[in-house]
Structures are given as C-alpha cells and as structure tokens.
Design a protein around this motif. Structure first.
Motif, mmCIF file in Angstrom:
data_model
loop_
_atom_site.group_PDB
_atom_site.id
_atom_site.type_symbol
_atom_site.label_atom_id
_atom_site.label_comp_id
_atom_site.label_asym_id
_atom_site.label_seq_id
_atom_site.Cartn_x
_atom_site.Cartn_y
_atom_site.Cartn_z
ATOM 1 N N ASN A 11 -6.732 8.454 -3.740
ATOM 2 C CA ASN A 11 -5.957 7.321 -3.231
ATOM 3 C C ASN A 11 -6.690 6.006 -3.491
ATOM 4 O OD1 ASN A 11 -3.809 6.033 -1.757
ATOM 5 N ND2 ASN A 11 -5.173 5.906 -0.001
ATOM 6 N N HIS A 12 -8.003 6.003 -3.267
ATOM 7 C CA HIS A 12 -8.795 4.792 -3.474
ATOM 8 C C HIS A 12 -8.775 4.378 -4.951
ATOM 9 C CE1 HIS A 12 -11.868 1.790 -2.776
ATOM 10 N NE2 HIS A 12 -12.645 2.340 -3.695
ATOM 11 N N GLN A 15 -5.411 2.832 -5.812
ATOM 12 C CA GLN A 15 -5.299 1.476 -5.265
ATOM 13 C C GLN A 15 -6.064 0.469 -6.131
ATOM 14 O OE1 GLN A 15 -3.370 0.463 -2.842
ATOM 15 N NE2 GLN A 15 -2.694 2.481 -2.180
ATOM 16 N N LEU A 18 -4.044 -0.096 -9.286
ATOM 17 C CA LEU A 18 -2.907 -0.989 -9.041
ATOM 18 C C LEU A 18 -3.355 -2.442 -9.002
ATOM 19 C CD1 LEU A 18 0.001 -1.711 -8.238
ATOM 20 C CD2 LEU A 18 -0.626 -1.221 -5.859
ATOM 21 N N ARG A 19 -4.413 -2.722 -8.259
ATOM 22 C CA ARG A 19 -4.885 -4.109 -8.142
ATOM 23 C C ARG A 19 -5.320 -4.666 -9.500
ATOM 24 N NH1 ARG A 19 -6.961 -2.320 -3.010
ATOM 25 N NH2 ARG A 19 -9.025 -1.861 -3.885
ATOM 26 N N THR A 196 0.955 4.601 -6.298
ATOM 27 C CA THR A 196 0.410 4.442 -4.946
ATOM 28 C C THR A 196 1.142 5.344 -3.958
ATOM 29 O OG1 THR A 196 1.853 2.561 -4.415
ATOM 30 C CG2 THR A 196 -0.281 2.066 -5.409
#
Length: 223
Positions: A11-12, A15, A18-19, A196
């Motif tokens: 998950n990290h 993320q 995505l950023r 995400t």
C-alpha cells in the motif's frame, strides 16, 4: 502478521507511485488548455447533465463525486489546473456521474452496501476485541463477518473505479481534450489512482484473514 506487513508495504509503495506519477503529469499541459473544472463542465453539458455542479474543495487529491448532491468536487490543483493530471482526475469523477446516470450495476450495488459496510467498519474491531478478551468464538465470528462486509464494499469498489477511469480516457481522447501522444500520460495517472483502491483492498483483506486462524483456534479450544 507477516502477511499484514507485506500488504501495508505494498500500500505504501502504491501511494508513493501515485504521488510521483500525479506530480509528474501535473506539470504536463494538454492541447485543449482547459482547466479540470472547465473540462468537467464541458463533458457534463455534452451529456445533458446541466443539473450537476462542479465545485472546488479543499485538500490534496480530495476529488470525488457526491451522488446525493449531484456534484463533481475537485481539489484546487485539479479544479484550476490545465495539466494532464488535472483533466484526468476531473474526468474520472465525471465518469462516476455517468455511471450514476446510466445505472451502472456495480455502482448501484456499492451504494446498496454502504449501510452494511459502515456498520462493519464501526463495529468489527469492537466485536473482535471483545471476542478475544472474553475468549468468545461467537463474538469473534461476528466481528469477522462485520469486517468481511466492509471488505466486500472495497472489492465492489474496484470495478467501479476502473470503469470510471476507462470512461475518462475514452472521453479525453474522443473529444480531443488530449492528443493521442498525451494518452499514455493520462493512462498512467488514471491507473495509478485506481491502483490505490487495489492496495487498500489488499490491506483490508490481509487484516481480515489475520483473524480467521484466531477464530479457528478459539473454536477448537472450546470443543
């Protein structure tokens, strides 16, 4: 526990991806030079959705479609931005509105699950905690079932999000909001956003599966 840490790490990573992807394409303009708000308004009007408002909201990537208020809400970067990232996110939310208008079945199913999912999210850990403290397999099972309802909601969310992204990309290319040479960038932004939800589902499922052996062991002890 090990599986849960792996899910959290996954998950990290998503993320961060995505950023990084969003930030990259926030600096790349489109051929239309429309802002995210203008692009959203244009597509809504072309589909006869004049009653749907396009509103600015606070927060970073806080964009969403509110089906009750019939409002597409965009964070400031995407509301005012003219980039590939801004247009992609804005039209993803318009995609949800189109799903709403045309009664997209997974979206309807997700809406129906909202009350059950809320109950599951609010009470699952309480029931699991009580089950563990009181050594009650029945309470633990109730908690697992409640958590499973919340996980089901996230699973159903996946096709809804991927479909909204697919609609957004088709609209952007078909209406000329982006040129074909910019399609790759828009696809990357939309895929990163959709991933995400995949990551969140993986984490929730790992959390759920963590309690199943606990219930089995407790049940065996009671026997």
């Amino acid at each position: 526990m090990h599986g849960n840490l792996k899910a959290g790490c996954f998950n990290h990573i998503i993320q961060l991806y995505l950023r990084k992807t969003y930030s990259k394409y926030l600096r790349v303009g489109t051929s239309s030079s429309l802002t995210g708000a203008q692009a959203a308004r244009k597509v809504l009007d072309e589909n006869g959705l004049y009653n749907v408002t396009v509103e600015e909201v606070r927060g970073h990537l806080s964009d969403h479609y509110d089906p009750r208020a019939k409002a597409v809400r965009l964070s400031s970067d995407n509301y005012h931005g003219t980039s590939i990232a801004s247009i992609s996110v804005a039209l993803h939310e318009v995609g949800h509105n189109l799903q709403d208008r045309y009664n997209y079945a997974p979206l309807r199913f997700r809406h129906a699950l909202v009350p059950v999912a809320n109950i599951g999210s609010n009470f699952s850990f309480i029931l699991i905690f009580l089950g563990v403290i009181l050594s009650s397999a029945n309470l633990l099972l109730l908690g697992i079932v409640a958590m499973a309802a919340a996980v089901l909601f996230q699973v159903v969310t996946l096709p809804v999000e991927f479909n909204a992204s697919s609609r957004a990309l088709d609209i952007m290319v078909g209406s000329g909001l982006i040129r074909n040479d910019k399609e790759h960038g828009a696809r990357k932004v939309l895929n990163a956003a959709a991933l995400t939800y995949v990551a969140a589902t993986v984490v929730a499922l790992a959390e759920l599966l963590r309690f199943v052996p606990m219930f089995t062991g407790m049940q065996n002890d009671e026997d």
